[in-house]
Design a protein around this motif. Sequence first.
Motif, PDB file in Angstrom:
ATOM      1  N   GLY A  94      87.898  39.015  76.181  1.00 29.48           N
ATOM      2  CA  GLY A  94      89.085  39.382  76.957  1.00 29.48           C
ATOM      3  C   GLY A  94      88.756  40.281  78.118  1.00 29.48           C
ATOM      4  N   ASN A  95      87.834  41.227  77.908  1.00 36.19           N
ATOM      5  CA  ASN A  95      87.416  42.107  78.996  1.00 36.19           C
ATOM      6  C   ASN A  95      86.818  41.320  80.146  1.00 36.19           C
ATOM      7  OD1 ASN A  95      88.284  44.399  77.748  1.00 36.19           O
ATOM      8  ND2 ASN A  95      86.288  44.987  76.932  1.00 36.19           N
ATOM      9  N   GLU A  96      85.965  40.334  79.800  1.00 36.43           N
ATOM     10  CA  GLU A  96      85.335  39.538  80.843  1.00 36.43           C
ATOM     11  C   GLU A  96      86.365  38.734  81.631  1.00 36.43           C
ATOM     12  OE1 GLU A  96      82.155  38.042  83.165  1.00 36.43           O
ATOM     13  OE2 GLU A  96      82.482  39.829  81.928  1.00 36.43           O
ATOM     14  N   THR A  97      87.362  38.245  80.927  1.00 36.07           N
ATOM     15  CA  THR A  97      88.451  37.517  81.604  1.00 36.07           C
ATOM     16  C   THR A  97      89.144  38.412  82.620  1.00 36.07           C
ATOM     17  OG1 THR A  97      88.833  36.141  79.655  1.00 36.07           O
ATOM     18  CG2 THR A  97      90.610  36.265  81.274  1.00 36.07           C
ATOM     19  N   ASP A  98      89.439  39.667  82.229  1.00 34.31           N
ATOM     20  CA  ASP A  98      90.094  40.604  83.140  1.00 34.31           C
ATOM     21  C   ASP A  98      89.201  40.939  84.325  1.00 34.31           C
ATOM     22  OD1 ASP A  98      92.188  40.557  81.413  1.00 34.31           O
ATOM     23  OD2 ASP A  98      92.098  42.677  80.846  1.00 34.31           O
ATOM     24  N   ARG A  99      87.901  41.151  84.055  1.00 36.28           N
ATOM     25  CA  ARG A  99      86.984  41.514  85.134  1.00 36.28           C
ATOM     26  C   ARG A  99      86.909  40.397  86.178  1.00 36.28           C
ATOM     27  NH1 ARG A  99      81.659  41.263  86.855  1.00 36.28           N
ATOM     28  NH2 ARG A  99      81.201  39.618  85.348  1.00 36.28           N
ATOM     29  N   LEU A 100      86.786  39.162  85.692  1.00 38.83           N
ATOM     30  CA  LEU A 100      86.695  38.030  86.624  1.00 38.83           C
ATOM     31  C   LEU A 100      87.997  37.851  87.407  1.00 38.83           C
ATOM     32  CD1 LEU A 100      84.773  35.446  84.403  1.00 38.83           C
ATOM     33  CD2 LEU A 100      83.874  36.796  86.312  1.00 38.83           C
ATOM     34  N   ALA A 101      89.120  38.112  86.739  1.00 40.12           N
ATOM     35  CA  ALA A 101      90.411  37.999  87.430  1.00 40.12           C
ATOM     36  C   ALA A 101      90.514  39.035  88.542  1.00 40.12           C
ATOM     37  CB  ALA A 101      91.562  38.159  86.438  1.00 40.12           C
ATOM     38  N   LEU A 102      90.057  40.250  88.263  1.00 38.98           N
ATOM     39  CA  LEU A 102      90.098  41.306  89.272  1.00 38.98           C
ATOM     40  C   LEU A 102      89.181  40.982  90.442  1.00 38.98           C
ATOM     41  CD1 LEU A 102      90.136  44.479  86.990  1.00 38.98           C
ATOM     42  CD2 LEU A 102      92.041  43.554  88.322  1.00 38.98           C
ATOM     43  N   LEU A 103      88.011  40.438  90.165  1.00 38.34           N
ATOM     44  CA  LEU A 103      87.095  40.062  91.248  1.00 38.34           C
ATOM     45  C   LEU A 103      87.684  38.934  92.087  1.00 38.34           C
ATOM     46  CD1 LEU A 103      83.635  40.256  89.419  1.00 38.34           C
ATOM     47  CD2 LEU A 103      84.590  41.865  91.094  1.00 38.34           C
ATOM     48  N   ALA A 104      88.418  38.012  91.446  1.00 37.81           N
ATOM     49  CA  ALA A 104      89.074  36.940  92.195  1.00 37.81           C
ATOM     50  C   ALA A 104      90.172  37.509  93.096  1.00 37.81           C
ATOM     51  CB  ALA A 104      89.659  35.905  91.226  1.00 37.81           C
ATOM     52  N   ILE A 105      90.892  38.536  92.627  1.00 36.87           N
ATOM     53  CA  ILE A 105      91.908  39.207  93.449  1.00 36.87           C
ATOM     54  C   ILE A 105      91.245  39.897  94.631  1.00 36.87           C
ATOM     55  CG2 ILE A 105      93.575  41.116  93.457  1.00 36.87           C
ATOM     56  CD1 ILE A 105      94.160  40.364  90.499  1.00 36.87           C
ATOM     57  N   LYS A 106      90.124  40.564  94.360  1.00 35.04           N
ATOM     58  CA  LYS A 106      89.381  41.240  95.424  1.00 35.04           C
ATOM     59  C   LYS A 106      88.926  40.254  96.492  1.00 35.04           C
ATOM     60  CE  LYS A 106      85.014  43.717  96.217  1.00 35.04           C
ATOM     61  NZ  LYS A 106      83.820  44.329  95.588  1.00 35.04           N
ATOM     62  N   ALA A 107      88.493  39.050  96.066  1.00 37.27           N
ATOM     63  CA  ALA A 107      87.943  38.067  97.001  1.00 37.27           C
ATOM     64  C   ALA A 107      88.960  37.603  98.027  1.00 37.27           C
ATOM     65  CB  ALA A 107      87.402  36.869  96.217  1.00 37.27           C
ATOM     66  N   PRO A 150      91.268  48.854 105.001  1.00 35.01           N
ATOM     67  CA  PRO A 150      90.902  49.994 105.860  1.00 35.01           C
ATOM     68  C   PRO A 150      90.481  51.246 105.094  1.00 35.01           C
ATOM     69  CG  PRO A 150      93.272  49.627 105.881  1.00 35.01           C
ATOM     70  CD  PRO A 150      92.674  48.451 105.193  1.00 35.01           C
ATOM     71  N   PHE A 151      90.926  51.402 103.844  1.00 35.28           N
ATOM     72  CA  PHE A 151      90.556  52.587 103.078  1.00 35.28           C
ATOM     73  C   PHE A 151      89.369  52.341 102.142  1.00 35.28           C
ATOM     74  CE2 PHE A 151      95.021  53.289 104.166  1.00 35.28           C
ATOM     75  CZ  PHE A 151      94.960  54.585 104.679  1.00 35.28           C
ATOM     76  N   GLY A 152      88.813  51.140 102.174  1.00 41.26           N
ATOM     77  CA  GLY A 152      87.626  50.862 101.375  1.00 41.26           C
ATOM     78  C   GLY A 152      87.858  50.861  99.883  1.00 41.26           C
ATOM     79  N   VAL A 153      89.077  50.526  99.449  1.00 40.63           N
ATOM     80  CA  VAL A 153      89.381  50.533  98.014  1.00 40.63           C
ATOM     81  C   VAL A 153      88.561  49.476  97.284  1.00 40.63           C
ATOM     82  CG1 VAL A 153      91.206  50.251  96.299  1.00 40.63           C
ATOM     83  CG2 VAL A 153      91.698  51.366  98.473  1.00 40.63           C
ATOM     84  N   MET A 154      88.438  48.299  97.875  1.00 38.86           N
ATOM     85  CA  MET A 154      87.756  47.203  97.203  1.00 38.86           C
ATOM     86  C   MET A 154      86.248  47.449  97.067  1.00 38.86           C
ATOM     87  SD  MET A 154      90.009  44.961  96.260  1.00 38.86           S
ATOM     88  CE  MET A 154      91.012  46.384  95.842  1.00 38.86           C
ATOM     89  N   LYS A 155      85.710  48.318  97.929  1.00 36.11           N
ATOM     90  CA  LYS A 155      84.277  48.632  97.813  1.00 36.11           C
ATOM     91  C   LYS A 155      83.971  49.332  96.492  1.00 36.11           C
ATOM     92  CE  LYS A 155      83.519  49.005 102.814  1.00 36.11           C
ATOM     93  NZ  LYS A 155      83.139  49.901 103.936  1.00 36.11           N
ATOM     94  N   LYS A 156      84.984  49.995  95.940  1.00 40.49           N
ATOM     95  CA  LYS A 156      84.801  50.689  94.673  1.00 40.49           C
ATOM     96  C   LYS A 156      84.935  49.746  93.481  1.00 40.49           C
ATOM     97  CE  LYS A 156      86.815  54.777  96.860  1.00 40.49           C
ATOM     98  NZ  LYS A 156      87.938  55.759  96.850  1.00 40.49           N
ATOM     99  N   TRP A 157      85.368  48.524  93.751  1.00 36.35           N
ATOM    100  CA  TRP A 157      85.441  47.530  92.688  1.00 36.35           C
ATOM    101  C   TRP A 157      84.079  46.836  92.596  1.00 36.35           C
ATOM    102  CZ3 TRP A 157      90.609  44.404  92.052  1.00 36.35           C
ATOM    103  CH2 TRP A 157      91.674  45.309  91.924  1.00 36.35           C
ATOM    104  N   ASN A 158      83.150  47.454  91.907  1.00 37.70           N
ATOM    105  CA  ASN A 158      81.810  46.896  91.767  1.00 37.70           C
ATOM    106  C   ASN A 158      81.271  47.206  90.386  1.00 37.70           C
ATOM    107  OD1 ASN A 158      80.470  49.565  91.841  1.00 37.70           O
ATOM    108  ND2 ASN A 158      81.145  49.589  93.993  1.00 37.70           N
ATOM    109  N   ASN A 159      80.106  46.709  90.114  1.00 35.49           N
ATOM    110  CA  ASN A 159      79.539  46.816  88.770  1.00 35.49           C
ATOM    111  C   ASN A 159      78.963  48.193  88.466  1.00 35.49           C
ATOM    112  OD1 ASN A 159      80.195  44.178  88.057  1.00 35.49           O
ATOM    113  ND2 ASN A 159      78.338  43.353  89.036  1.00 35.49           N
TER     114      ASN A 159
END
Length: 972
Positions: free
Chosen positions: A16-29, A35-44
């Motif tokens: 389930g965790n992996e499903t959520d992580r992949l979903a969040l990365l798809a949202i990020k994509a 402009p505030f670099g929020v997505m840069k903090k979404w990393n491993n």
Amino acid sequence: MLHSPLSTFEAKTSYGNETDRLALLAIKAQIIGDPFGVMKKWNNSFHFCNWEGITCGRRHRRVTGLNLSSYDLVGSLSPHIGNLTFLSRLVLNFNHFHYQIPQEVGRLFRLKYLELSNNSFSGEIPANLSGCSRLVWLRLGFNKLNGKIPSQLGSLQMLERVQLHYNNLSGPMPASLGNLSSARSLSLAVNSLEGHIPESFGRLKNLEFLGLGVNRMSGMIPPSVYNLSSITRFSVPFNQLEGSLPSDLAFTLPNLLVLNVGHNQFTGTMPNSLSNASNLIELDTSGTKFSGKLTIDFGGSPNLWWLVLASNSLGTREVDDLNFFDSLTKCRNLQVVDPSDNQFGGVLPNSISNLSSTLATLRLGSNQLSGSIPEGNGNLVNLTELEVEKNDLSGRIPVGICNLKMLRRLDMSENSFSGHIISSLANITQLYLLHLQKNHFTGPIPSSIGSLSNLQDLDLSQNYLVGTIPKEVVSLSSLTISLNLAQNQFTGSLPSEVGLLKNLGYLDVSENKLSGQIPKELGAIPQSFSSLRELEDLDLSHNNLSGQIPEYFQHISFMSLNLSFNNFEGQIPTGGVFKNATAISLAGNERLCGGISVLHFPACTKPKKEKISKGLKLMIPLLSGILGLVLLVSILIVVRLKKLKRDPPSSAVSSNENFLLNVSYGTLVKATGGFSSANLIGSGSSGSVYKGILDPNEKVVAVKVLYTQERGALRSFLTECEALRNIRHRNLVKVLTACSSVDFQGNDFKALVYEFMPNGSLESWLHPRPREYDVDGELRMLSLLQRLNIAIDVASALEYLHHECQKPIVHCDLKPSNILLDNDLTARVGDFGLATFIPEPVSRSEVQQSSSVGLKVTVGYAAPEYGMGSKVSTYGDVYSYGVLLLEMFTGRRPTDEKFKDGLDLHDHVKSALSRKISEVLDPMLVLGGEGEEEEANSKEIIYEGQTKKDTTQECLAAILENEWTLVKLSRN
């Protein structure tokens, strides 16, 4: 191999965790702007539960909350959002998400709070949101949603707040919404909904807020709705609703705080039961058809602050029509009272003097009032607007008015006031508008009026004023809107100080007894184009003015010019406004000649040539040479003096709070078609801009609606008001007015109204998406010469802001999207939300020694020193201007994906100068501008007395060399 129950649980949790992580990365994509670099903090580097905006459950570590509010994110919402099956809160408001709301949101059966407001979502509302059976909040306002409201939403029994306002929804309101038994707030305002209000709404027993304003609803309000005793805010303005209000309204709605039924077709009398509305704070019935005597005792509503009854047929023209003012003295929070444009008769009651000291607006115009203004009105110490125009009031101007130090608007026009205009009006130092026209005033204009340094609109026309026009009045540089002295008995000549009114838009001194010639100062245009006149309408007709029509009138951008019935003589100019016969009036000047043929004036006869002696012929070249030498030395002296530090003007800029706010929210709603998405011009981090048409002149305007919930929105609004009220320049966007009010839901509303720029922003020309074509089907592009002229316009605006204002102004956000283009592609700098007033620095080192406060500047255009804590300065604007020039000629943004690994736009251009300039030029220039360069070479860039011939390569080279502390450009 057997697994223990614990290991099986861990395996499921990990999956389930992996499903959520992949979903969040798809949202990020699918987020393309951050402009505030929020997505840069979404990393491993971190577990996704520690990512910005993510909340996870403590036990199962699944995503339960996604909150990315107010990050200015740009992109679309990925369908993978539907895989976050534990999500209970989805908050994405105040961003720039577009395209449709994914159908997959309907799979989030645990979702309780869905907040997508203040974005650009389009398409229809997904009907399968009914699958979110636990939904408590549904907030989709301020988007571009269309289509019908899905009837399936009526199945959401736990739904408490439904906010679908400010979209483009159409069709009838579904009766199924009456099944929302838990609903406390139902806001559907500012859409295109039509039909009747469903009878089923009477079943919403928990409803506290009903907002249906600015739609196309018709018919009568169902009686059952008036029995919803829980309602506190009832707002249905700008529809076609009819019928009358129940006489027992205040008893069936005992908790009523706000009642707004304005701009409908309601008839009958105002319910007297409102005398018992003890909680009432706002009552607005403007623009309806209520009639009869007003007998409400407002003393029963001690917290009332807003009373607007304008544009009805209230009153009986009897002497006691305004007796209800006696009860208003008990409302100690009162701020706005507006019973204007009705049929109230009688005299102004003395109780006006005892109204709350918090009163800011009192409008009594367009009624049948008589008598004089009570002297005790001086107790209203916080009054900013007093309007009594279009009545039959008489007597003199009360001396007590001069004690109203906060007064911004005083309109006593179209009455029977008499006597002299009292000189103590000069004590009202904040006065912005003074209208005394169409009365019986006599005597001279007090010269003290010239001390009203905030006055922008003065109208004294159609009185019996005499004497000469005081030079102190015509030299009042704050006059930017109108100066009207017509139809009086002024004598003498028009003072030469009228030339100081370089920012005036309308001047009328017609039908007086003025004599002499037009002062040359009226149109003396300095060499710099930054000082071009703003005068649009000039009326000098029916006087005794003589001499020739000044040649410089051809260079002023007049919309209309009336010189008729004077004694002008000689050649009529043929340029500028004189090319348009419908814009000028020259009748009654018998000695004029020439001009364009449609004027039908006789041709001018050439004067006979006189013989010139041989000695005189020899002297002419010598004298010309001496004159040229003197002129050259004078120019050098002026240039040298400009380099010296100038003392700032002694007059201080007024505070932010004093900016005139004189357009109502309802007016802007009507002007923009309910802020329809069809009228949306664009949106940014601070607000959205709509095209609108303002009555009564049907003026096309641009309305910038600020996101008031955005951090810093109030500061941005006040800053822009303060900046724009103090500046006026050909290359700055002209602000017409502003609005600071509340919307139909009781929320703060702030907007600025500008001139409409038909050619949009420079951004849309440099980076069209998709490609835009003109009316002839040709690709819309800017030639080299056009770009150069735009660069000159922007430089002129900066020169004005930095060196010609009372206090230097730093724009702080110069970029293509903030540069607008008018019909002639003349550039206008706009968006002063980040502007800063500064004392002019002595040197750049002085600037760098001071730390700065946080500044929300645009990445790529902001000066590097801002990132190191340097103080805001004019040098920051110059840096942004240099980046802007490079972008204009290369067609590349400073944030282009090509610029990485240390390469930037500056280096990109610099590397090409030694090879081939076409490698970095905007391809549209290379393809379409082969014949432009030779013409562009005739333009000159002037800086500190030095002249550089401009070829494209030399221009770019000069930018890279960073030669200019501030570029001063002018057209030859």
